[in-house]
Design an enzyme around this catalytic site. Structure first.
Site, PDB file in Angstrom:
ATOM      1  N   GLY A   1       0.954  -1.241   0.102  1.00 42.28           N
ATOM      2  CA  GLY A   1       0.142  -0.041  -0.093  1.00 42.28           C
ATOM      3  C   GLY A   1       0.913   1.162   0.026  1.00 42.28           C
ATOM      4  O   GLY A   1       1.932   1.252   0.624  1.00 42.28           O
ATOM      5  N   LYS A   2       0.332   2.252  -0.530  1.00 39.82           N
ATOM      6  CA  LYS A   2       1.337   3.540  -0.696  1.00 39.82           C
ATOM      7  C   LYS A   2       0.640   4.754  -0.861  1.00 39.82           C
ATOM      8  O   LYS A   2      -0.439   4.921  -1.484  1.00 39.82           O
ATOM      9  CB  LYS A   2       2.335   3.281  -2.142  1.00 39.82           C
ATOM     10  N   GLY A   3       1.266   5.844  -0.240  1.00 44.82           N
ATOM     11  CA  GLY A   3       0.427   7.064  -0.398  1.00 44.82           C
ATOM     12  C   GLY A   3       1.571   7.997  -0.353  1.00 44.82           C
ATOM     13  O   GLY A   3       2.945   7.731  -0.356  1.00 44.82           O
TER      14      GLY A   3
ATOM     15  N   GLY B   1       2.944   7.983   2.958  1.00 45.46           N
ATOM     16  CA  GLY B   1       3.381   6.664   3.832  1.00 45.46           C
ATOM     17  C   GLY B   1       3.387   5.374   2.824  1.00 45.46           C
ATOM     18  O   GLY B   1       2.651   5.755   1.729  1.00 45.46           O
ATOM     19  N   LYS B   2       3.563   4.420   3.517  1.00 48.46           N
ATOM     20  CA  LYS B   2       3.348   3.393   2.831  1.00 48.46           C
ATOM     21  C   LYS B   2       3.237   2.139   3.551  1.00 48.46           C
ATOM     22  O   LYS B   2       3.425   2.252   4.807  1.00 48.46           O
ATOM     23  CB  LYS B   2       4.476   3.023   1.884  1.00 48.46           C
ATOM     24  N   VAL B   3       2.605   0.989   3.056  1.00 54.11           N
ATOM     25  CA  VAL B   3       2.448  -0.160   3.760  1.00 54.11           C
ATOM     26  C   VAL B   3       3.231  -1.285   3.375  1.00 54.11           C
ATOM     27  O   VAL B   3       3.245  -1.603   2.327  1.00 54.11           O
ATOM     28  CB  VAL B   3       1.040  -0.399   3.759  1.00 54.11           C
TER      29      VAL B   3
ATOM     30  N   LYS C   1       3.204  -0.219   8.498  1.00 52.51           N
ATOM     31  CA  LYS C   1       2.683   1.286   8.059  1.00 52.51           C
ATOM     32  C   LYS C   1       3.572   2.351   8.410  1.00 52.51           C
ATOM     33  O   LYS C   1       3.986   2.198   9.837  1.00 52.51           O
ATOM     34  CB  LYS C   1       1.187   1.368   8.425  1.00 52.51           C
TER      35      LYS C   1
ATOM     36  N   ASP D   1     -15.202   5.106   9.599  1.00 48.75           N
ATOM     37  CA  ASP D   1     -14.597   5.097   8.334  1.00 48.75           C
ATOM     38  C   ASP D   1     -14.930   3.571   7.729  1.00 48.75           C
ATOM     39  O   ASP D   1     -14.089   3.167   6.882  1.00 48.75           O
ATOM     40  CB  ASP D   1     -13.177   4.910   8.575  1.00 48.75           C
TER      41      ASP D   1
ATOM     42  N   LYS E   1     -15.772   1.363   4.998  1.00 47.49           N
ATOM     43  CA  LYS E   1     -15.916   1.092   3.326  1.00 47.49           C
ATOM     44  C   LYS E   1     -14.979  -0.011   2.809  1.00 47.49           C
ATOM     45  O   LYS E   1     -13.954  -0.401   3.638  1.00 47.49           O
ATOM     46  CB  LYS E   1     -15.329   2.408   2.871  1.00 47.49           C
TER      47      LYS E   1
ATOM     48  N   ASN F   1     -11.206  -0.158   3.806  1.00 43.39           N
ATOM     49  CA  ASN F   1     -10.675  -0.399   5.114  1.00 43.39           C
ATOM     50  C   ASN F   1     -10.999  -1.873   5.651  1.00 43.39           C
ATOM     51  O   ASN F   1     -11.151  -2.051   6.833  1.00 43.39           O
ATOM     52  CB  ASN F   1     -11.252   0.645   5.865  1.00 43.39           C
TER      53      ASN F   1
ATOM     54  N   ASP G   1      -6.953  -0.440  10.691  1.00 43.45           N
ATOM     55  CA  ASP G   1      -6.445   0.332  11.738  1.00 43.45           C
ATOM     56  C   ASP G   1      -7.150   1.671  11.046  1.00 43.45           C
ATOM     57  O   ASP G   1      -6.703   2.014  10.140  1.00 43.45           O
ATOM     58  CB  ASP G   1      -5.067   0.477  11.884  1.00 43.45           C
TER      59      ASP G   1
ATOM     60  N   THR H   1     -13.533   8.871   0.196  1.00 46.14           N
ATOM     61  CA  THR H   1     -14.541   8.911  -0.626  1.00 46.14           C
ATOM     62  C   THR H   1     -15.838   9.166   0.151  1.00 46.14           C
ATOM     63  O   THR H   1     -16.008   8.706   1.241  1.00 46.14           O
ATOM     64  CB  THR H   1     -14.754   7.622  -1.290  1.00 46.14           C
TER      65      THR H   1
HETATM   66  O1  LIG Z   1      -2.857   0.961   4.085  1.00 45.87           O
HETATM   67  C1  LIG Z   1      -3.243   0.466   2.773  1.00 45.87           C
HETATM   68  N1  LIG Z   1      -2.737   1.486   1.712  1.00 45.87           N
HETATM   69  C2  LIG Z   1      -2.242   2.508   1.897  1.00 45.87           C
HETATM   70  C3  LIG Z   1      -2.452   3.531   0.656  1.00 45.87           C
HETATM   71  C4  LIG Z   1      -1.934   4.726   0.542  1.00 45.87           C
HETATM   72  C5  LIG Z   1      -1.246   5.447   2.003  1.00 45.87           C
HETATM   73  C6  LIG Z   1      -1.331   4.534   2.905  1.00 45.87           C
HETATM   74  C7  LIG Z   1      -0.294   5.065   4.320  1.00 45.87           C
HETATM   75  F1  LIG Z   1       0.111   6.046   3.735  1.00 45.87           F
HETATM   76  F2  LIG Z   1      -1.178   5.164   5.127  1.00 45.87           F
HETATM   77  F3  LIG Z   1       0.732   4.011   4.327  1.00 45.87           F
HETATM   78  C8  LIG Z   1      -1.670   3.006   2.943  1.00 45.87           C
HETATM   79  C9  LIG Z   1      -3.732  -0.675   2.445  1.00 45.87           C
HETATM   80  C10 LIG Z   1      -4.561  -0.995   3.511  1.00 45.87           C
HETATM   81  C11 LIG Z   1      -3.930  -2.123   4.590  1.00 45.87           C
HETATM   82  N2  LIG Z   1      -3.252  -3.216   3.885  1.00 45.87           N
HETATM   83  C12 LIG Z   1      -3.070  -4.295   4.626  1.00 45.87           C
HETATM   84  N3  LIG Z   1      -2.890  -5.512   4.005  1.00 45.87           N
HETATM   85  C13 LIG Z   1      -2.651  -6.452   4.600  1.00 45.87           C
HETATM   86  N4  LIG Z   1      -2.493  -6.777   5.905  1.00 45.87           N
HETATM   87  C14 LIG Z   1      -2.767  -5.530   6.415  1.00 45.87           C
HETATM   88  N5  LIG Z   1      -2.647  -5.433   7.874  1.00 45.87           N
HETATM   89  C15 LIG Z   1      -3.121  -3.940   8.051  1.00 45.87           C
HETATM   90  N6  LIG Z   1      -3.114  -3.339   6.881  1.00 45.87           N
HETATM   91  C16 LIG Z   1      -3.148  -4.364   6.016  1.00 45.87           C
HETATM   92  C17 LIG Z   1      -3.204  -2.972   2.539  1.00 45.87           C
HETATM   93  C18 LIG Z   1      -2.552  -1.820   2.212  1.00 45.87           C
END
Ligand SMILES: O=C(Nc1cccc(C(F)(F)F)c1)C1CCN(c2ncnc3[nH]cnc23)CC1
Length: 315
Positions: free
Chosen positions: A18-20, A23-25, A40, A134, A136, A139, A152, A172
Site C-alpha cells: 500500500g502506498k500514498g 506513507g506506505k505499507v 505502516k 470509516d 468502507k 478499510n 487500523d 470517498t
Molecule cells: O494501507 C493501505 N494502503 C495505503 C495506501 C495509501 C497510503 C497508505 C499510508 F500512507 F497510510 F501508508 C496506505 C492498505 C490497507 C492496509 N493493507 C493491509 N494489507 C494486509 N494486511 C494488513 N494489515 C494491516 N493493513 C494491512 C493493505 C494496504
C-alpha cells in the site's frame, strides 16, 4: 499491550502492499519469530503539517487497547526521527475492495457474512465508546481463513486529509452519513449508516447515491431516497431502508441496545452470532494463498516498488 521496544532492524522488508504520498505499507517478516506482518510507515512531517498528531496519537491509543477477532491488531509501534511505524497483523487476503471489484458484486450469503463480521467489530468499538466512522471496502481486509477485519483507523489512507479544505471530508464521501454532511456531529449511528452503504455496495457493486458529481452526491445523501435494484431480496431491502434513515435518532441501531435490532433483523437470520464471534462459522470464500504470502491479493502496481525503509521523496 503494544510493544514499543522494537526497531526497524527487527524486521525484514519484503514487499510494498500500500502506498500514498505520506506513507506506505510493507509486508515484513519479524526476524526472531518469522511472523509475517504489515508495517505502516508514516512521515512525521506530513502528519505534523496536517496537525494530525493528536488524531494519530488518539487513534493509535484506541487501537492499542482493542482486541477483537474482526479488528486488525496493532502489534508494535515505534518511531525514528522522521517516521512513525505501526506494525499490524497481516491479512493475506488483501482488501475486500480488491475482491469486490473483481467479482463485480457478491451473492447475498457472502455479503451477509462480511457484514456480520463488521457488525461484531462495530458493536465492540461502540462498547468502548468509539465511533469507527470509516467503514468502507478499502478499510476491510480478508484474513488467511477468509474472515473480514476492519483495518487500523485514523492511520488509514483517507484519514489524513489534505489541508486544502476542498476535501474537507475524509476520503470517498459515498459512505458518509447525512448528519456528517450536515455537520450535525456524529454519534454511533453513523457506523450503522455506513454498514448499510457497505451492504448495498457488496450486493450491487456500486456505492449508494452513486454519482460522479460531488455536489449532487452530497445533496442526494442529504435529501434523496435510495432506489434498490429489483434483484435485492426483501430482507436486504428492508434492512437497508431501516439503515438509510436520514435522521440518526430514527435509524436502526441507534437505540440503547445499539447492534441488537440489527443482529435480530431477518437479513441476518443465517448468522449464528456466538459461533461467528468464536470464528466457528465457515467463511464463504478462501483467499488464494498459493503465491508467496498471498501477494496475488494485492494490486500489482505496488509490488514492483522497492521494499525499503523510506517514505515520500525526502527520506
Ligand atoms: O494501507 C493501505 N494502503 C495505503 C495506501 C495509501 C497510503 C497508505 C499510508 F500512507 F497510510 F501508508 C496506505 C492498505 C490497507 C492496509 N493493507 C493491509 N494489507 C494486509 N494486511 C494488513 N494489515 C494491516 N493493513 C494491512 C493493505 C494496504
Amino acid at each position: 499491550m503494544v510493544d514499543h521496544s522494537v526497531s526497524i532492524e527487527d524486521f525484514t522488508l519484503l514487499s510494498v502492499i500500500g502506498k500514498g504520498s505520506y506513507g506506505k505499507v510493507l509486508l515484513v517478516r519479524k526476524n526472531n519469530t518469522g511472523e509475517m506482518l504489515a508495517m505502516k510507515m508514516l512521515r512525521k512531517d506530513f502528519i505534523a503539517r496536517r496537525n494530525q498528531i493528536e488524531h494519530t496519537r488518539t487513534e493509535r491509543s484506541v487501537l492499542e487497547r482493542v482486541n477483537h477477532p474482526y479488528i486488525v491488531k496493532l502489534k508494535y509501534a515505534f518511531q525514528s526521527p522522521k517516521k512513525l511505524y505501526f506494525v499490524l497483523e497481516y491479512c493475506p487476503g488483501g482488501e475486500l475492495f480488491f475482491h469486490l471489484s473483481r467479482a463485480q458484486r457478491f451473492d447475498e450469503p457472502r455479503a451477509t457474512f462480511y457484514a456480520a463480521c463488521m457488525v461484531l467489530a462495530i458493536e465492540h468499538l461502540h462498547s468502548l465508546n468509539i465511533v469507527y466512522r470509516d467503514l468502507k471496502p478499502e478499510n476491510i481486509l480478508i484474513d488467511a481463513e477468509g474472515y473480514a477485519k476492519i483495518t487500523d483507523f485514523g492511520l488509514s489512507k483517507e484519514n489524513i486529509v489534505d489541508n486544502t479544505g476542498a476535501q474537507s471530508f475524509c476520503g470517498t464521501p459515498e459512505y458518509l452519513a447525512p448528519e456528517i454532511l450536515a455537520k450535525q456531529g456524529h454519534g454511533k449511528a453513523v457506523d450503522w449508516w455506513s454498514l448499510g452503504a457497505l451492504i448495498f455496495e457488496m450486493l450491487t457493486g456500486l456505492p449508494p447515491f452513486y454519482t460522479r458529481d460531488r455536489e449532487k452526491l452530497f445533496n442526494s445523501i442529504l435529501h434523496e431516497d435510495i432506489n434498490f435494484p429489483s434483484y435485492l431480496s426483501n430482507n436486504a431491502k428492508d434492512l437497508l431502508q431501516r439503515l438509510f434513515v436520514k435522521d440518526p435518532s430514527q435509524r436502526l441501531g441507534c437505540g440503547p441496545n445499539d447492534s441488537e435490532p440489527i443482529k435480530s433483523h431477518p437479513f441476518f437470520e443465517s448468522i449464528n452470532w456466538g459461533a461467528l464471534l468464536r470464528k466457528e462459522m465457515r467463511p464463504p470464500f478462501l483467499p488464494n494463498l498459493s503465491n508467496e504470502h498471498g501477494l496475488n491479493n494485492f494490486e500489482d502496481e505496488f509490488k514492483k516498488m522497492p521494499a525499503v525503509d523510506s517514505v515520500g521523496k525526502d527520506s
